[in-house]
Write a protein that holds these residues in place. Sequence first.
Motif, PDB file in Angstrom:
ATOM      1  N   ALA A 188     -21.831 -38.787 -46.302  1.00 52.06           N
ATOM      2  CA  ALA A 188     -20.736 -39.753 -46.387  1.00 52.06           C
ATOM      3  C   ALA A 188     -19.862 -39.592 -45.142  1.00 52.06           C
ATOM      4  O   ALA A 188     -19.650 -38.470 -44.675  1.00 52.06           O
ATOM      5  N   CYS A 189     -19.367 -40.726 -44.605  1.00 46.61           N
ATOM      6  CA  CYS A 189     -18.680 -40.674 -43.305  1.00 46.61           C
ATOM      7  C   CYS A 189     -17.299 -40.023 -43.394  1.00 46.61           C
ATOM      8  O   CYS A 189     -16.831 -39.433 -42.434  1.00 46.61           O
ATOM      9  N   GLY A 190     -16.644 -40.155 -44.545  1.00 41.86           N
ATOM     10  CA  GLY A 190     -15.308 -39.564 -44.688  1.00 41.86           C
ATOM     11  C   GLY A 190     -14.202 -40.448 -44.135  1.00 41.86           C
ATOM     12  O   GLY A 190     -13.038 -40.106 -44.234  1.00 41.86           O
ATOM     13  N   ARG A 191     -14.553 -41.590 -43.539  1.00 40.32           N
ATOM     14  CA  ARG A 191     -13.526 -42.426 -42.893  1.00 40.32           C
ATOM     15  C   ARG A 191     -13.374 -43.805 -43.528  1.00 40.32           C
ATOM     16  O   ARG A 191     -12.289 -44.366 -43.533  1.00 40.32           O
ATOM     17  N   CYS A 192     -14.495 -44.355 -44.034  1.00 40.58           N
ATOM     18  CA  CYS A 192     -14.442 -45.739 -44.525  1.00 40.58           C
ATOM     19  C   CYS A 192     -13.505 -45.845 -45.742  1.00 40.58           C
ATOM     20  O   CYS A 192     -13.072 -44.839 -46.299  1.00 40.58           O
ATOM     21  N   ARG A 193     -13.249 -47.074 -46.144  1.00 42.44           N
ATOM     22  CA  ARG A 193     -12.317 -47.281 -47.252  1.00 42.44           C
ATOM     23  C   ARG A 193     -12.790 -46.582 -48.534  1.00 42.44           C
ATOM     24  O   ARG A 193     -12.018 -45.940 -49.240  1.00 42.44           O
ATOM     25  N   ASN A 194     -14.114 -46.674 -48.797  1.00 44.55           N
ATOM     26  CA  ASN A 194     -14.640 -46.035 -50.006  1.00 44.55           C
ATOM     27  C   ASN A 194     -14.496 -44.513 -49.952  1.00 44.55           C
ATOM     28  O   ASN A 194     -14.187 -43.869 -50.955  1.00 44.55           O
ATOM     29  N   CYS A 195     -14.753 -43.936 -48.785  1.00 40.80           N
ATOM     30  CA  CYS A 195     -14.582 -42.483 -48.654  1.00 40.80           C
ATOM     31  C   CYS A 195     -13.119 -42.088 -48.843  1.00 40.80           C
ATOM     32  O   CYS A 195     -12.824 -41.057 -49.454  1.00 40.80           O
ATOM     33  N   GLN A 196     -12.220 -42.914 -48.310  1.00 38.27           N
ATOM     34  CA  GLN A 196     -10.790 -42.631 -48.499  1.00 38.27           C
ATOM     35  C   GLN A 196     -10.434 -42.632 -49.991  1.00 38.27           C
ATOM     36  O   GLN A 196      -9.742 -41.738 -50.473  1.00 38.27           O
ATOM     37  N   LEU A 230     -21.569 -44.511 -52.447  1.00 41.44           N
ATOM     38  CA  LEU A 230     -20.485 -45.483 -52.305  1.00 41.44           C
ATOM     39  C   LEU A 230     -20.009 -45.656 -50.857  1.00 41.44           C
ATOM     40  O   LEU A 230     -19.384 -46.664 -50.531  1.00 41.44           O
ATOM     41  N   CYS A 231     -20.328 -44.688 -50.002  1.00 34.92           N
ATOM     42  CA  CYS A 231     -19.868 -44.744 -48.597  1.00 34.92           C
ATOM     43  C   CYS A 231     -20.460 -45.969 -47.902  1.00 34.92           C
ATOM     44  O   CYS A 231     -21.606 -46.325 -48.101  1.00 34.92           O
ATOM     45  N   GLN A 232     -19.648 -46.588 -47.047  1.00 35.33           N
ATOM     46  CA  GLN A 232     -20.102 -47.809 -46.359  1.00 35.33           C
ATOM     47  C   GLN A 232     -20.729 -47.505 -44.996  1.00 35.33           C
ATOM     48  O   GLN A 232     -21.249 -48.396 -44.342  1.00 35.33           O
ATOM     49  N   GLU A 233     -20.620 -46.273 -44.541  1.00 36.03           N
ATOM     50  CA  GLU A 233     -21.113 -45.921 -43.191  1.00 36.03           C
ATOM     51  C   GLU A 233     -22.016 -44.703 -43.271  1.00 36.03           C
ATOM     52  O   GLU A 233     -21.662 -43.636 -42.799  1.00 36.03           O
ATOM     53  N   LYS A 234     -23.193 -44.866 -43.838  1.00 36.13           N
ATOM     54  CA  LYS A 234     -24.039 -43.694 -44.067  1.00 36.13           C
ATOM     55  C   LYS A 234     -24.864 -43.350 -42.829  1.00 36.13           C
ATOM     56  O   LYS A 234     -26.062 -43.190 -42.906  1.00 36.13           O
TER      57      LYS A 234
HETATM   58 ZN   LIG Z   1     -17.717 -43.511 -45.836  1.00 33.34          ZN
END
Ligand SMILES: [Zn+2]
Length: 330
Positions: A62-70, A53-57
């Motif tokens: 997972a990036c931990g910062r994008c909206r999906n990670c939040q 689901l992460c937008q910045e792989k």
């Molecule tokens: Zn992310």
Amino acid sequence: MADLHQPMTWHGGNWQQLSQRLADNQLPHALLLRGQSGVGKREFALAFAQYVLCQEKTSGMACGRCRNCQLNKARTHPDLLLIEPEERGKQIKVAQVRAMIEFTEKTPQQGGFRVVVLCPAEAMNISSANALLKCLEEPGRDTLMLLVSQQVSSLLPTIRSRCQQVLFSRPSTEDALLWLKKHVPEDEKARILLQLAAGEPSTALRYEQEGLLEQREAMKSGLAGLSRGKLTPAELALNWQAYDQVIVLEWLCLWVQEMIRYSTTGQNKYLETDDMAKMFRYIGDRAGSRRLLNTLQWLLEQRAIVQSQVTLNKQLLIEAVLGRWLALTV
Ligand SMILES: [Zn+2]
């Protein structure tokens, strides 16, 4: 806010393989993550779901910062659904599977995948399994289903055949300890938990959370009281009523095994449980390896009985076990 889930270090190969297939758009719609219990399959499934689901792989995680990670950190991502029994050891109900089907029929709210983690798959009863089959046959678009199982043989063959299986291995003791020590920093405690959990790190962590180290302390002083004649087996059994009998038997089996290793070799190094070494040496010297072996055999039989029967007089069983333990010292 919670952290994102993380795959265990020893499952790096599986992670790499699956993330590569995701990048190549080659992931099937259903994966069956299989392997023995307590090695980190559920954690992997959740981590991978969050990664999908992460937008910045960019870094392979997972990036931990994008909206999906939040959203995932807040455990409120609308496109990730975790299906588990409502209580440990109970079944996954058909209503839960129906809710899942509804979920997979909806349009993803964040525009990417909808991911389902179902764990453990063997907890589905026959109606739940049949409902799931329908979903596996006609998955919605951009749906990824991650089924987790430690008992693949008990799943319907039609479920097995509609999923691609990924095998999860168990870690070496060193890797398991290293991971466990992030949660249980004290070396001795981590080692004791891992030993009771037969080398399964997630199980060891669960045992810690369930207070089994405190239970061990109480059992230890109870046994000391028993050998000093301060408590009778019946009194002590009453104190142990609240404990899970299988766990009680597991502890005792472990301890008798230590005494057997000590007794057959005469070497102190086999008394791994430092804080109980004195008691074990005393009992080991008195009982001798033959009696200890018989006791271990008997304890294993009792464990099998407990596991196979629903109704059992707990008090009587534990009393008998303690009587047997006490007999080793005379
Ligand atoms: Zn992310």
